[in-house]
Enzyme design. Structure first.
Site, PDB file in Angstrom:
ATOM      1  N   MET A 286      41.321  39.726  29.933  1.00  0.00           N
ATOM      2  CA  MET A 286      40.840  38.630  30.780  1.00  0.00           C
ATOM      3  C   MET A 286      40.374  39.193  32.120  1.00  0.00           C
ATOM      4  O   MET A 286      39.660  40.175  32.146  1.00  0.00           O
ATOM      5  CB  MET A 286      41.929  37.566  30.955  1.00  0.00           C
ATOM      6  CG  MET A 286      42.365  36.939  29.651  1.00  0.00           C
ATOM      7  SD  MET A 286      41.075  35.856  28.960  1.00  0.00           S
ATOM      8  CE  MET A 286      41.954  35.161  27.571  1.00  0.00           C
ATOM      9  N   SER A 287      40.825  38.590  33.214  1.00  0.00           N
ATOM     10  CA  SER A 287      40.243  38.956  34.515  1.00  0.00           C
ATOM     11  C   SER A 287      40.670  40.326  35.033  1.00  0.00           C
ATOM     12  O   SER A 287      40.141  40.775  36.057  1.00  0.00           O
ATOM     13  CB  SER A 287      40.574  37.885  35.546  1.00  0.00           C
ATOM     14  OG  SER A 287      39.930  36.688  35.187  1.00  0.00           O
ATOM     15  N   VAL A 288      41.572  40.990  34.329  1.00  0.00           N
ATOM     16  CA  VAL A 288      41.830  42.395  34.666  1.00  0.00           C
ATOM     17  C   VAL A 288      40.522  43.185  34.520  1.00  0.00           C
ATOM     18  O   VAL A 288      40.300  44.182  35.206  1.00  0.00           O
ATOM     19  CB  VAL A 288      42.966  42.966  33.775  1.00  0.00           C
ATOM     20  CG1 VAL A 288      43.027  44.479  33.831  1.00  0.00           C
ATOM     21  CG2 VAL A 288      44.308  42.351  34.180  1.00  0.00           C
TER      22      VAL A 288
END
Lengths: 427, 427
Positions: free
Chosen positions: A142-144
């Site tokens: 995801m936003s990692v």
């Protein structure tokens, strides 16, 4: 399955689902040839991206959507020696805003952890996998993902191939008549862009859903007439909302704009650039991959999938001033120092994160400014890279929390990570 | 792009397209961010699976469709030492039915080769890549996939976990009321099944297209109401055509039925079984992958994608009686011997392959019964593994021939391979 990226359109449940009763093992998703209809998870099934199916689907993204490979190269994986410590699980902490005392072991299921790994001085002191996740299976970051994109931008800037002070339109003339028309690359890198775009997962009309549909992360459906690629979607962001440079405003589209800038500046796909600049250099043990839209464009906002150990290698490389476990200066020291130093807490404060007082955002990393100088890559549903320079510790975690909000993870994970750091620092 | 799997619905062109003018380099597919509209290849574009786009798309399958990973494991790749010979390209041969003399070097572009590698006594004497293919990029193997499936079946039989003499329905009771209701596993393994199913790519009403749509290899389209998975499609094959066991009849669905049997017999997905029994054991240098249908089922008929070098490792393992380049007895010797010995040429002859006199088919391999004892895995559009035990030679080739028929490759490739074998045998 509507990989969806995250995009569980579900309100927070009154009581959290029982982690054991909703585990992959208990529910038996996708077992059998074919699996029974009520245990099937497909991309076309809108429930596929909703908990508890996410506990399976976050570890099986490529089986449902097109992807682009991030090649690890031909060299041996860099060492990640095991030095297990039996005292980690018993470490205690108090959740933010809570009175009870919990152990690290209790935090793990309560935050729906799929896998967690703790490094101390480069050695693996703790490593566990649950449900569908295994050491060799990539999980969606995801936003990692954004922190990889921001790091790549800082690397290209360090090499003189990208000018952060340049207007976005130097690289993307297509965005001239959008909210990005008068923004700089630096403002995109630090997310101080005033663009009208809602990231509120609880609002079905939020632009995050248009973004996900355009990028093929949600099924477009037969009657779909909206933008059909990330590029087309980004060109629709005409409306400004506030001034650039005034305040931190977390918006996934900024990462997609930055990914586009990177492609133009490097003449490489994002997958190839990540392979060349990071994946091959840190000695990753597995290939990673990106979800791609219908024309093959990687999602720089949330589409990366990696094995947990390679996330650990990246975190350890950051902790070591850019030096990877194989001894290579994989990332320029100046890039790591710029990230660790952080951005402007005053601009960050305007975004109103009550649980993150005094933090800042720099090159798409979250910087705590705590006494340990810790900084994080953070993904919705609980994915994280937590780098604690003072404790010489890195914690990486993949998770599938039922609520699409870090505010549901942070009260447990942040004090748990700090408590482990303190335990590791004791002589 | 309608990966399609082969499935170019185009009649044979009167004159073959110029290989240079139709190369990836000349046409510039998918260059730019985004690529120009007339250089874009997507799954939804029916032309994506048609030459000359195939010269790009056969090396980029996973970027357009869902896939399942075939893990290579954690060990080092097995050695494939280079010992280049400069005389290979000048080897001459006469095409079948032709009068002119061609060189090996001339055969390569005339059969639209994407990559070719020649092994002699385990060393790489020749290796070249063209257009979109590179050493680290997987290419679609098309029906070469079937030989992996057949080999896996023979391995499970050797282990006593699969009974070739058993009825298909012992493993797949779902097929009781289909053409497979009275067939044995051995008949499926050797494709002596009497089932009504047309593999004629030139006929738009051939069942191969229904199969491809069911398996998600062709776009199903918004109004599609047919079977939505391989399993559902196989259950529609009610009609027999001829008796079982009477004649060889090449039909892709037999490989899908066998893949289904393998899953039931091993309780593994086909991707995991291939990883466990072959990929990890031969010391593959890259992960491979399968195209999967909308519920994640691998295509055992044509969906495997590998790098060329790993195809070479598999071929070399076969040539060496099952011993891989890393020294491991990766595949039981009895399995290899059974394949090399071949099937029944009389049953094969009934299929009427004018260019393949005296050949047979065994465990989904094509056996020449020539004086060298050569046998092949063959894919439409020219993919091949050619094992020549007497010459101690393996040739592997990936290609994107404009015509979906081996009869357009064989007149050039078969005598070229034989000529190289003879050249290598000279002292």
């Amino acid at each position: 399955m509507n990989t969806t990226t995250s995009c569980a359109q579900t309100p927070a449940p009154a009581t959290p689902p029982d982690p054991t009763a909703t585990s992959v093992g208990a529910l038996g998703w996708m077992k059998g040839f074919p699996p029974p209809p009520d245990r099937l998870i497909t991309f076309d099934d809108p429930a596929g991206g909703v908990f508890p199916r996410t506990r399976w689907s976050f570890s099986h993204v490529r089986e449902t959507v097109p992807t682009a490979n991030v090649w690890r190269g031909s060299s041996a994986a860099s060492p990640l020696p095991a030095a297990p410590r039996s005292d980690i699980e018993a470490v205690t902490f108090k959740p933010l805003g809570g009175a009870e005392t919990l152990t690290f072991a209790q935090m793990i299921p309560r935050t729906y952890t799929d896998g967690i790994l703790v490094l101390h001085r480069g050695r693996v002191v703790y490593e566990r996998y649950f449900g569908a996740l295994t050491p060799e299976r990539p999980h969606i970051a995801m936003s990692v993902t954004k922190s990889f994109v921001g790091t790549l931008a800082a690397i290209l800037a360090d090499e003189g191939r990208l000018d952060p002070s340049a207007p976005v339109t130097r690289y993307l003339p297509e965005l001239k008549d959008t909210a990005y028309g008068d923004a700089t690359v630096r403002q995109v890198m630090d997310m101080t862009i005033g663009v009208h775009y809602s990231e509120n997962y609880a609002d079905p009309k939020a632009e995050i859903w248009d973004y996900a549909r355009a990028g093929g992360m949600l099924a477009q459906g037969p009657k779909y007439a909206g933008p059909k690629s990330f590029y087309e979607f980004l060109a629709t962001l005409k409306k400004k909302e506030g001034a650039h440079d005034a305040a931190f405003a977390y918006k996934t589209v900024n990462a997609e704009v930055l990914a586009w800038i990177l492609r133009r500046a490097s003449n490489r796909s994002l997958a190839d650039l990540l392979s060349e600049k990071i994946w091959r250099r840190i000695g990753a043990e597995q290939d990673a991959y990106f979800m791609v839209d219908r024309i093959g464009t990687e999602s720089g906002g949330g589409g990366l999938n990696t094995v947990l150990r390679d996330l650990a290698r990246f975190g350890e490389t950051m902790r070591n001033g850019g030096r990877a476990p194989n001894g290579l200066q994989a990332i320029p020291k100046a890039v790591v120092e710029d990230i660790a130093r952080g951005g402007d807490p005053a601009r960050f404060a305007k975004a109103g994160y009550a649980l993150l007082p005094g933090w800042s955002y720099r090159n798409m990393w979250w910087v705590t400014h705590n006494p340990h100088g810790a900084y994080m890559a953070r993904g919705i549903h609980g994915q994280s890279i937590y780098v604690d320079p003072k404790a010489e510790m890195v914690i990486v975690r993949y998770a599938a929390h039922p609520v699409a909000a870090n505010a549901d993870n942070d009260p447990l994970t942040l004090p748990a990570f700090q408590a482990v750091a303190e335990a590791l620092m004791r002589p």
